[in-house]
Motif scaffolding. Structure first.
Motif, PDB file in Angstrom:
ATOM      1  N   GLY A   8       0.927  -1.185   0.118  1.00 56.84           N
ATOM      2  CA  GLY A   8      -0.091   0.038  -0.048  1.00 56.84           C
ATOM      3  C   GLY A   8       0.834   1.295  -0.071  1.00 56.84           C
ATOM      4  N   GLY A   9       2.159   1.169  -0.060  1.00 56.87           N
ATOM      5  CA  GLY A   9       2.926   2.482   0.068  1.00 56.87           C
ATOM      6  C   GLY A   9       3.058   2.993  -1.454  1.00 56.87           C
ATOM      7  N   GLY A  10       3.433   4.228  -1.533  1.00 50.80           N
ATOM      8  CA  GLY A  10       3.587   4.878  -2.730  1.00 50.80           C
ATOM      9  C   GLY A  10       3.807   6.308  -2.602  1.00 50.80           C
ATOM     10  N   GLY A  35       1.715  -3.402  14.958  1.00 52.88           N
ATOM     11  CA  GLY A  35       2.003  -1.861  14.717  1.00 52.88           C
ATOM     12  C   GLY A  35       2.732  -1.486  13.621  1.00 52.88           C
ATOM     13  N   TRP A  36       2.943  -0.205  13.431  1.00 55.60           N
ATOM     14  CA  TRP A  36       3.770   0.333  12.488  1.00 55.60           C
ATOM     15  C   TRP A  36       5.038   1.385  12.827  1.00 55.60           C
ATOM     16  CZ3 TRP A  36       2.900  -1.178   7.511  1.00 55.60           C
ATOM     17  CH2 TRP A  36       1.531  -1.791   7.083  1.00 55.60           C
ATOM     18  N   PHE A  37       6.158   1.026  12.562  1.00 54.77           N
ATOM     19  CA  PHE A  37       7.241   2.121  12.641  1.00 54.77           C
ATOM     20  C   PHE A  37       7.386   2.513  11.483  1.00 54.77           C
ATOM     21  CE2 PHE A  37       9.581   1.607  16.856  1.00 54.77           C
ATOM     22  CZ  PHE A  37       8.634   0.825  17.671  1.00 54.77           C
ATOM     23  N   ARG A  38       8.137   3.581  11.361  1.00 55.84           N
ATOM     24  CA  ARG A  38       8.699   4.253  10.334  1.00 55.84           C
ATOM     25  C   ARG A  38      10.242   4.868  10.459  1.00 55.84           C
ATOM     26  NH1 ARG A  38       4.969   9.862   9.743  1.00 55.84           N
ATOM     27  NH2 ARG A  38       5.970  10.871  11.514  1.00 55.84           N
ATOM     28  N   GLN A  39      10.862   4.889   9.314  1.00 53.93           N
ATOM     29  CA  GLN A  39      12.190   5.383   9.241  1.00 53.93           C
ATOM     30  C   GLN A  39      12.439   6.497   8.226  1.00 53.93           C
ATOM     31  OE1 GLN A  39      15.570   2.492   9.395  1.00 53.93           O
ATOM     32  NE2 GLN A  39      16.514   4.061  10.410  1.00 53.93           N
ATOM     33  N   ALA A  40      12.630   7.717   8.592  1.00 55.64           N
ATOM     34  CA  ALA A  40      12.937   8.645   7.553  1.00 55.64           C
ATOM     35  C   ALA A  40      14.282   8.657   7.127  1.00 55.64           C
ATOM     36  CB  ALA A  40      12.495  10.010   7.941  1.00 55.64           C
ATOM     37  N   MET A  83      -3.956   6.645   6.596  1.00 57.34           N
ATOM     38  CA  MET A  83      -3.201   8.054   6.725  1.00 57.34           C
ATOM     39  C   MET A  83      -4.019   8.950   5.733  1.00 57.34           C
ATOM     40  SD  MET A  83       0.687   6.396   6.431  1.00 57.34           S
ATOM     41  CE  MET A  83       0.619   5.708   4.752  1.00 57.34           C
ATOM     42  N   VAL A  84      -4.221   9.974   6.518  1.00 58.98           N
ATOM     43  CA  VAL A  84      -4.745  11.170   5.676  1.00 58.98           C
ATOM     44  C   VAL A  84      -4.099  12.386   6.048  1.00 58.98           C
ATOM     45  CG1 VAL A  84      -7.176  10.235   5.836  1.00 58.98           C
ATOM     46  CG2 VAL A  84      -6.507  11.681   7.575  1.00 58.98           C
ATOM     47  N   ASN A  85      -4.431  13.442   5.163  1.00 58.73           N
ATOM     48  CA  ASN A  85      -3.663  14.786   5.495  1.00 58.73           C
ATOM     49  C   ASN A  85      -2.183  14.521   5.564  1.00 58.73           C
ATOM     50  OD1 ASN A  85      -3.518  17.753   5.662  1.00 58.73           O
ATOM     51  ND2 ASN A  85      -3.915  17.483   7.833  1.00 58.73           N
ATOM     52  N   LEU A  86      -1.745  13.780   4.554  1.00 65.34           N
ATOM     53  CA  LEU A  86      -0.302  13.303   4.527  1.00 65.34           C
ATOM     54  C   LEU A  86       0.732  14.876   4.392  1.00 65.34           C
ATOM     55  CD1 LEU A  86      -0.353  10.049   2.624  1.00 65.34           C
ATOM     56  CD2 LEU A  86       0.745  10.501   4.928  1.00 65.34           C
ATOM     57  N   LYS A  87       1.765  14.808   5.150  1.00 59.85           N
ATOM     58  CA  LYS A  87       2.854  15.870   4.999  1.00 59.85           C
ATOM     59  C   LYS A  87       4.082  15.289   4.544  1.00 59.85           C
ATOM     60  CE  LYS A  87       0.501  17.859   8.969  1.00 59.85           C
ATOM     61  NZ  LYS A  87       0.822  18.367  10.570  1.00 59.85           N
ATOM     62  N   PRO A  88       4.758  16.283   3.878  1.00 64.95           N
ATOM     63  CA  PRO A  88       6.081  15.760   3.437  1.00 64.95           C
ATOM     64  C   PRO A  88       6.971  15.053   4.579  1.00 64.95           C
ATOM     65  CG  PRO A  88       5.588  17.946   2.493  1.00 64.95           C
ATOM     66  CD  PRO A  88       4.708  17.506   3.399  1.00 64.95           C
ATOM     67  N   GLU A  89       6.862  15.537   5.867  1.00 59.92           N
ATOM     68  CA  GLU A  89       7.582  14.917   6.718  1.00 59.92           C
ATOM     69  C   GLU A  89       7.132  13.771   7.169  1.00 59.92           C
ATOM     70  OE1 GLU A  89       6.011  17.963   6.735  1.00 59.92           O
ATOM     71  OE2 GLU A  89       5.268  18.402   8.586  1.00 59.92           O
ATOM     72  N   ASP A  90       6.079  13.169   6.752  1.00 61.48           N
ATOM     73  CA  ASP A  90       5.564  11.919   6.613  1.00 61.48           C
ATOM     74  C   ASP A  90       6.531  10.679   5.744  1.00 61.48           C
ATOM     75  OD1 ASP A  90       2.382  12.915   7.032  1.00 61.48           O
ATOM     76  OD2 ASP A  90       3.676  12.155   8.667  1.00 61.48           O
ATOM     77  N   THR A  91       7.218  11.295   4.789  1.00 62.18           N
ATOM     78  CA  THR A  91       7.956  10.563   4.059  1.00 62.18           C
ATOM     79  C   THR A  91       8.866   9.669   4.685  1.00 62.18           C
ATOM     80  OG1 THR A  91       7.844  11.987   2.402  1.00 62.18           O
ATOM     81  CG2 THR A  91       9.609  10.672   2.175  1.00 62.18           C
ATOM     82  N   ALA A  92       8.946   8.175   4.528  1.00 61.81           N
ATOM     83  CA  ALA A  92       9.767   7.410   5.421  1.00 61.81           C
ATOM     84  C   ALA A  92       9.474   5.857   4.729  1.00 61.81           C
ATOM     85  CB  ALA A  92       9.300   7.260   6.601  1.00 61.81           C
ATOM     86  N   VAL A 124       6.705   5.278   1.540  1.00 58.16           N
ATOM     87  CA  VAL A 124       5.740   6.132   1.651  1.00 58.16           C
ATOM     88  C   VAL A 124       6.595   7.504   1.310  1.00 58.16           C
ATOM     89  CG1 VAL A 124       4.314   7.533   2.668  1.00 58.16           C
ATOM     90  CG2 VAL A 124       4.322   5.043   3.026  1.00 58.16           C
ATOM     91  N   THR A 125       6.345   8.116   0.184  1.00 66.13           N
ATOM     92  CA  THR A 125       6.778   9.374  -0.273  1.00 66.13           C
ATOM     93  C   THR A 125       5.775  10.606  -0.544  1.00 66.13           C
ATOM     94  OG1 THR A 125       8.729   8.173  -1.484  1.00 66.13           O
ATOM     95  CG2 THR A 125       8.330  10.735  -1.931  1.00 66.13           C
TER      96      THR A 125
END
Length: 128
Positions: A8-10, A35-40, A83-92, A124-125
């Motif tokens: 589901g990423g993209g 759960g979900w982790f992320r790494q930018a 995930m809604v209202n995504l922001k550039p800082e969510d890129t990871a 996710v970008t």
């Protein structure tokens, strides 16, 4: 351990939405946490959201509260991150994770070491 497969990423524009899915197998989940982790880029990994399998308690990073929602489908052994209202800082890179337990202290859900299984990750970008 648990086998976890994310999808589901993209690439999405700022303000857009994505839904991540994770299929889990290999262990009974009644007493587990998913759960979900992320790494930018250039940063460490951080918990985005977690959900306990049986009681559906949820935990979120402050940065995503009100924008991200974690849910699970017990019948299909899947967990989702809307995930809604995504922001550039969510890129990871977003990783699906599983823990073999639930925890008394909320802070334990935010620790990488609390989770013994990790998926391969999905990118996710968010473009500005």
């Amino acid at each position: 351990q648990v086998q976890l497969v994310e999808s589901g990423g993209g690439l999405v524009q700022a303000g857009g939405s994505l839904r991540l899915s994770c299929a889990a197998s290999g262990r009974a989940f009644a007493t587990n946490t998913l759960g979900w982790f992320r790494q930018a880029p250039g940063k460490g990994r951080e918990l985005v959201a977690a959900i306990t399998w049986s009681s559906t308690r949820t935990y979120y990073a402050d940065a995503v509260k009100g924008r991200f929602t974690i849910t699970r489908d017990a019948a299909k052994s899947m967990v989702f991150l809307q995930m809604v209202n995504l922001k550039p800082e969510d890129t990871a890179v977003y990783y699906c994770v599983a823990a073999p337990a639930t925890y008394y202290y909320a802070q334990d859900y935010y620790k990488e070491t609390s989770y013994d299984s990790w998926g391969q990750g999905t990118q996710v970008t968010v473009s500005s």
